[in-house]
Design a protein around this motif. Structure first.
Motif, short mmCIF file in Angstrom:
data_model
loop_
_atom_site.label_atom_id
_atom_site.label_comp_id
_atom_site.label_asym_id
_atom_site.label_seq_id
_atom_site.Cartn_x
_atom_site.Cartn_y
_atom_site.Cartn_z
N ASN A 98 0.80 -1.22 0.00
CA ASN A 98 0.00 0.00 0.00
C ASN A 98 0.84 1.28 0.00
OD1 ASN A 98 -2.49 -1.46 0.14
ND2 ASN A 98 -1.98 -1.89 2.29
N ALA A 99 2.12 1.12 -0.27
CA ALA A 99 3.01 2.29 -0.24
C ALA A 99 2.82 3.18 -1.47
CB ALA A 99 4.46 1.83 -0.16
N VAL A 100 2.94 4.48 -1.28
CA VAL A 100 3.00 5.36 -2.44
C VAL A 100 4.47 5.39 -2.88
CG1 VAL A 100 1.07 6.76 -1.64
CG2 VAL A 100 3.40 7.55 -1.23
N LEU A 101 4.68 5.64 -4.15
CA LEU A 101 6.01 5.46 -4.73
C LEU A 101 6.54 6.74 -5.37
CD1 LEU A 101 8.27 3.50 -5.81
CD2 LEU A 101 6.81 3.23 -7.82
N PRO A 158 5.20 3.68 -16.25
CA PRO A 158 3.90 3.91 -16.88
C PRO A 158 2.94 2.72 -16.76
CG PRO A 158 5.64 4.69 -18.31
CD PRO A 158 6.31 3.92 -17.20
N SER A 159 3.47 1.53 -16.54
CA SER A 159 2.57 0.37 -16.45
C SER A 159 2.08 0.10 -15.03
CB SER A 159 3.26 -0.88 -17.01
OG SER A 159 4.33 -1.24 -16.18
N ILE A 160 2.51 0.91 -14.08
CA ILE A 160 2.06 0.73 -12.69
C ILE A 160 0.70 1.37 -12.50
CG2 ILE A 160 2.52 1.22 -10.25
CD1 ILE A 160 5.49 1.17 -10.88
N LYS A 161 -0.29 0.52 -12.25
CA LYS A 161 -1.67 1.01 -12.14
C LYS A 161 -2.23 0.86 -10.73
CE LYS A 161 -1.78 1.24 -16.76
NZ LYS A 161 -1.21 2.47 -17.34
N ASN A 162 -1.55 0.02 -9.92
CA ASN A 162 -2.16 -0.33 -8.63
C ASN A 162 -1.67 0.51 -7.46
OD1 ASN A 162 0.39 -1.36 -8.68
ND2 ASN A 162 -0.12 -3.34 -7.80
N ARG A 163 -0.92 1.55 -7.73
CA ARG A 163 -0.49 2.43 -6.63
C ARG A 163 -0.20 3.82 -7.18
NH1 ARG A 163 3.71 -0.16 -3.73
NH2 ARG A 163 3.68 -2.05 -4.96
N GLN A 164 -0.20 4.78 -6.27
CA GLN A 164 0.17 6.14 -6.66
C GLN A 164 1.68 6.23 -6.82
OE1 GLN A 164 -1.79 9.70 -4.92
NE2 GLN A 164 -2.22 8.32 -3.23
N TRP A 165 2.14 6.79 -7.93
CA TRP A 165 3.58 6.95 -8.12
C TRP A 165 3.86 8.29 -8.80
CZ3 TRP A 165 5.31 7.76 -13.07
CH2 TRP A 165 4.49 7.32 -14.11
#
Ligand code: GTP
Ligand code: MG
Length: 119
Positions: free
Chosen positions: A57-60, A85-92
């Motif tokens: 659940n960490a923001v990145l 760009p392919s990370i959809k499951n967390r805020q980055w």
């Protein structure tokens, strides 16, 4: 900024705990923007890091450091190499920075502070 150093022995790279304002961050050193030879290794380490249950659940925040070095990868290049760009499951977010001049880092940390507040 106060910082204390700690290492997780099961992982092959440096982890630091950083205190900023009233927040505590975990920071991984995966290399830097000027190190094109290492970015493939960085990507693999990054992928493993994202699989850590503890970080689910960490923001990145990615800091693309050494932007002042001639020939360094741009923020967009670092982003592509890490597959952000392919990370959809967390805020980055990714910020360009030059640690030696102190630019970009606070902006990045402030993004984290906001992201946590709105999570
Ligand atoms: N030009 C430049 N140098 C930097 C920057 N940030 C850190 N450095 C310098 O990079 C050197 C290496 O510092 P670290 O990154 O802590 O050390 P390292 O990870 O063992 O070595 P690197 O492979 O260089 O990353 C130091 O001399 C820092 O002053 C930056 O944004 N720009
Ligand atoms: Mg370094």
């Amino acid at each position: 900024m106060d910082e204390s150093v700690s290492t997780i022995p099961t992982m092959g790279f440096n982890v630091e705990s950083i205190q900023y304002k009233n927040l505590s961050f975990q920071a991984w050193d995966l290399g830097d923007s000027s190190d094109r030879d290492r970015i493939g290794v960085s990507q693999k380490e990054f992928e493993l890091m994202l699989q850590e249950a503890e970080l689910k659940n960490a923001v990145l925040l990615v800091l693309a450091n050494k932007q002042d070095v001639k020939g360094a990868m741009t923020q967009a290049e670092v982003s592509e190499h890490l597959g952000l760009p392919s990370i959809k499951n967390r805020q980055w977010a990714i910020y360009r920075c030059v640690a030696t001049e102190g630019t970009g880092i606070e902006e990045g940390f402030d993004w984290v502070a906001n992201a946590i507040k709105n999570a």
